[in-house]
Motif scaffolding. Structure first.
Motif, PDB file in Angstrom:
ATOM      1  N   ARG A  10       0.837  -1.202   0.000  1.00  0.00           N
ATOM      2  CA  ARG A  10       0.000   0.000   0.000  1.00  0.00           C
ATOM      3  C   ARG A  10       0.874   1.254   0.000  1.00  0.00           C
ATOM      4  N   LEU A  11       1.940   1.224   0.786  1.00  0.00           N
ATOM      5  CA  LEU A  11       2.880   2.343   0.808  1.00  0.00           C
ATOM      6  C   LEU A  11       3.535   2.539  -0.545  1.00  0.00           C
ATOM      7  N   ALA A  12       3.926   1.428  -1.188  1.00  0.00           N
ATOM      8  CA  ALA A  12       4.550   1.506  -2.508  1.00  0.00           C
ATOM      9  C   ALA A  12       3.596   2.074  -3.543  1.00  0.00           C
ATOM     10  N   ARG A  13       2.347   1.675  -3.495  1.00  0.00           N
ATOM     11  CA  ARG A  13       1.354   2.115  -4.480  1.00  0.00           C
ATOM     12  C   ARG A  13       0.906   3.551  -4.251  1.00  0.00           C
ATOM     13  N   ASP A  14       0.568   3.865  -3.002  1.00  0.00           N
ATOM     14  CA  ASP A  14      -0.075   5.144  -2.701  1.00  0.00           C
ATOM     15  C   ASP A  14       0.889   6.220  -2.218  1.00  0.00           C
ATOM     16  N   GLY A  15       2.021   5.810  -1.665  1.00  0.00           N
ATOM     17  CA  GLY A  15       2.940   6.776  -1.079  1.00  0.00           C
ATOM     18  C   GLY A  15       2.639   7.075   0.377  1.00  0.00           C
ATOM     19  N   PHE A  16       1.616   6.417   0.931  1.00  0.00           N
ATOM     20  CA  PHE A  16       1.292   6.578   2.345  1.00  0.00           C
ATOM     21  C   PHE A  16       0.551   5.342   2.827  1.00  0.00           C
ATOM     22  N   VAL A  17       0.563   5.138   4.147  1.00  0.00           N
ATOM     23  CA  VAL A  17      -0.157   4.015   4.745  1.00  0.00           C
ATOM     24  C   VAL A  17      -0.446   4.361   6.199  1.00  0.00           C
ATOM     25  N   VAL A  18      -1.608   3.945   6.695  1.00  0.00           N
ATOM     26  CA  VAL A  18      -1.963   4.127   8.101  1.00  0.00           C
ATOM     27  C   VAL A  18      -1.640   2.844   8.858  1.00  0.00           C
ATOM     28  N   VAL A  19      -0.858   2.983   9.921  1.00  0.00           N
ATOM     29  CA  VAL A  19      -0.476   1.838  10.753  1.00  0.00           C
ATOM     30  C   VAL A  19      -1.203   1.975  12.091  1.00  0.00           C
ATOM     31  N   PRO A  20      -2.114   1.074  12.403  1.00  0.00           N
ATOM     32  CA  PRO A  20      -2.917   1.223  13.624  1.00  0.00           C
ATOM     33  C   PRO A  20      -2.158   0.891  14.904  1.00  0.00           C
ATOM     34  N   GLY A  21      -2.513   1.595  15.980  1.00  0.00           N
ATOM     35  CA  GLY A  21      -2.084   1.232  17.325  1.00  0.00           C
ATOM     36  C   GLY A  21      -0.604   1.291  17.594  1.00  0.00           C
ATOM     37  N   VAL A  22       0.110   2.212  16.986  1.00  0.00           N
ATOM     38  CA  VAL A  22       1.563   2.273  17.179  1.00  0.00           C
ATOM     39  C   VAL A  22       1.922   2.888  18.530  1.00  0.00           C
ATOM     40  N   LYS A 236      19.137  14.831  -6.617  1.00  0.00           N
ATOM     41  CA  LYS A 236      18.453  14.396  -7.842  1.00  0.00           C
ATOM     42  C   LYS A 236      18.292  12.880  -7.857  1.00  0.00           C
ATOM     43  N   ARG A 237      19.317  12.182  -7.424  1.00  0.00           N
ATOM     44  CA  ARG A 237      19.241  10.719  -7.402  1.00  0.00           C
ATOM     45  C   ARG A 237      18.108  10.251  -6.478  1.00  0.00           C
ATOM     46  N   ALA A 238      18.015  10.863  -5.299  1.00  0.00           N
ATOM     47  CA  ALA A 238      17.000  10.444  -4.331  1.00  0.00           C
ATOM     48  C   ALA A 238      15.585  10.817  -4.768  1.00  0.00           C
ATOM     49  N   LEU A 239      15.431  11.947  -5.444  1.00  0.00           N
ATOM     50  CA  LEU A 239      14.106  12.385  -5.852  1.00  0.00           C
ATOM     51  C   LEU A 239      13.596  11.670  -7.098  1.00  0.00           C
ATOM     52  N   THR A 240      14.482  10.987  -7.810  1.00  0.00           N
ATOM     53  CA  THR A 240      14.060  10.231  -8.992  1.00  0.00           C
ATOM     54  C   THR A 240      14.054   8.724  -8.736  1.00  0.00           C
ATOM     55  N   ASP A 241      14.842   8.263  -7.775  1.00  0.00           N
ATOM     56  CA  ASP A 241      14.829   6.865  -7.345  1.00  0.00           C
ATOM     57  C   ASP A 241      14.203   6.852  -5.957  1.00  0.00           C
ATOM     58  N   ILE A 242      12.864   6.835  -5.889  1.00  0.00           N
ATOM     59  CA  ILE A 242      12.165   7.189  -4.659  1.00  0.00           C
ATOM     60  C   ILE A 242      12.322   6.181  -3.515  1.00  0.00           C
ATOM     61  N   TRP A 243      12.790   4.966  -3.801  1.00  0.00           N
ATOM     62  CA  TRP A 243      12.996   4.003  -2.729  1.00  0.00           C
ATOM     63  C   TRP A 243      14.477   3.773  -2.460  1.00  0.00           C
ATOM     64  N   LEU A 244      15.320   4.692  -2.911  1.00  0.00           N
ATOM     65  CA  LEU A 244      16.765   4.594  -2.725  1.00  0.00           C
ATOM     66  C   LEU A 244      17.135   4.399  -1.256  1.00  0.00           C
ATOM     67  N   GLU A 245      16.470   5.125  -0.373  1.00  0.00           N
ATOM     68  CA  GLU A 245      16.832   5.132   1.049  1.00  0.00           C
ATOM     69  C   GLU A 245      15.980   4.177   1.889  1.00  0.00           C
ATOM     70  N   TRP A 246      15.254   3.297   1.210  1.00  0.00           N
ATOM     71  CA  TRP A 246      14.315   2.403   1.886  1.00  0.00           C
ATOM     72  C   TRP A 246      14.678   0.934   1.616  1.00  0.00           C
ATOM     73  N   PRO A 247      15.661   0.371   2.267  1.00  0.00           N
ATOM     74  CA  PRO A 247      16.013  -1.028   1.982  1.00  0.00           C
ATOM     75  C   PRO A 247      14.871  -2.012   2.216  1.00  0.00           C
ATOM     76  N   ALA A 248      13.989  -1.713   3.166  1.00  0.00           N
ATOM     77  CA  ALA A 248      12.879  -2.628   3.459  1.00  0.00           C
ATOM     78  C   ALA A 248      11.846  -2.664   2.340  1.00  0.00           C
ATOM     79  N   MET A 249      11.879  -1.679   1.439  1.00  0.00           N
ATOM     80  CA  MET A 249      10.900  -1.617   0.358  1.00  0.00           C
ATOM     81  C   MET A 249      11.410  -2.259  -0.931  1.00  0.00           C
ATOM     82  N   ARG A 250      12.647  -2.628  -0.976  1.00  0.00           N
ATOM     83  CA  ARG A 250      13.208  -3.222  -2.191  1.00  0.00           C
ATOM     84  C   ARG A 250      12.578  -4.584  -2.474  1.00  0.00           C
TER      85      ARG A 250
END
Length: 255
Positions: A10-22, A236-250
């Motif tokens: 959902r995060l990958a598709r929409d760019g946001f996700v709600v996580v309950p009860g954190v 520029k690299r980070a703004l065009t490769d949007i999951w560059l800094e997200w290893p858990a999303m690879r």
């Protein structure tokens, strides 16, 4: 604490996700007590650049009760699970945002679809960014038009494409004039829930037609590479490769 595969998708598709009860209820209550004390003491925060005339207050806070929303909850571990162990720059403050009930008329709230810190006043190259934002709901927002955060699904990917094709100045006319905006989503949830959204996800706010104040605390997280390398090349690299800094999303579908 980690996101489930469904939440990652959902995060990958929409760019946001709600996580309950954190965030535990006792931490929410401690933060509310402090905020309400400040309101009662007339210690009002200053309005930010997106403030409406009367119904929106915003302040950056680093007091223990506010910071414990992150430090004494699974939120910090959740950030580390997404960006990597020891790869999250320490977060030193939160933005407390209150949306007050609007006047009882039909005047709409000012629309300002934006990405935080994307441009300075001269619409130059982006000057402020982070990796993702976590909004801790401090009050229940069970329906629309309660001062909700408004997110535009998929705009994180749309904006990356336009940056890649036209450069980092491609949005200088404004997001709503530069891309085809999808139908907005008003984020709902309960106190203690957290909405995670990618830096490049376009968002806005909506007027509060309820009788209650909407309370939220926003924490902005930086991957350490983003914090320490602010060069135009890395930007520029980070703004065009949007999951560059997200290893858990690879490898997640849609990344």
């Amino acid at each position: 604490m980690k996101l489930s595969l469904a939440q990652k998708r959902r995060l990958a598709r929409d760019g946001f996700v709600v996580v309950p009860g954190v965030v535990p209820r006792e931490r929410v209550d401690a933060a509310l007590r402090e905020i309400n004390h400040r309101l009662g003491a007339n210690s009002h925060p200053g309005k930010d650049a997106y403030a409406d005339t009367l119904d929106y207050l915003s302040e950056y806070v680093d007091s223990p009760a506010i910071m414990d929303l992150m430090k004494a909850s699974p939120l910090r571990a959740l950030a580390a699970s997404l960006l990597g162990a020891n790869r999250v720059e320490p977060c030193s403050q939160a933005q407390v945002v209150l949306r007050f009930p609007a006047k009882t008329d039909d005047s709409p709230a000012k629309v300002s679809v934006h990405i935080d810190g994307m441009y300075d006043d001269d619409h130059k190259i982006p000057i402020v960014r982070y990796t993702f934002c976590a909004g801790v709901l401090l009050s229940d927002v069970p329906r629309e038009n309660m001062g909700n955060l408004v997110a535009y699904p998929g705009t994180h990917a749309q904006i990356a494409k336009i940056f890649k094709a036209k450069g980092l100045g491609a949005l200088k006319r404004g997001i709503d004039k530069s891309i085809q905006l999808p139908k907005p989503v008003q984020v709902t949830g309960k106190a203690g829930d957290v909405v995670l959204f990618h830096f490049q996800t376009a968002h806005d706010k909506v007027r509060n037609d309820s009788p209650d104040i909407r309370y939220t605390a926003y924490f902005r997280f930086w991957h350490i590479d983003a914090w320490h390398d602010k060069s135009p090349e890395y930007l520029k690299r980070a703004l065009t490769d949007i999951w560059l800094e997200w290893p858990a999303m690879r490898g997640v579908h849609g990344t």
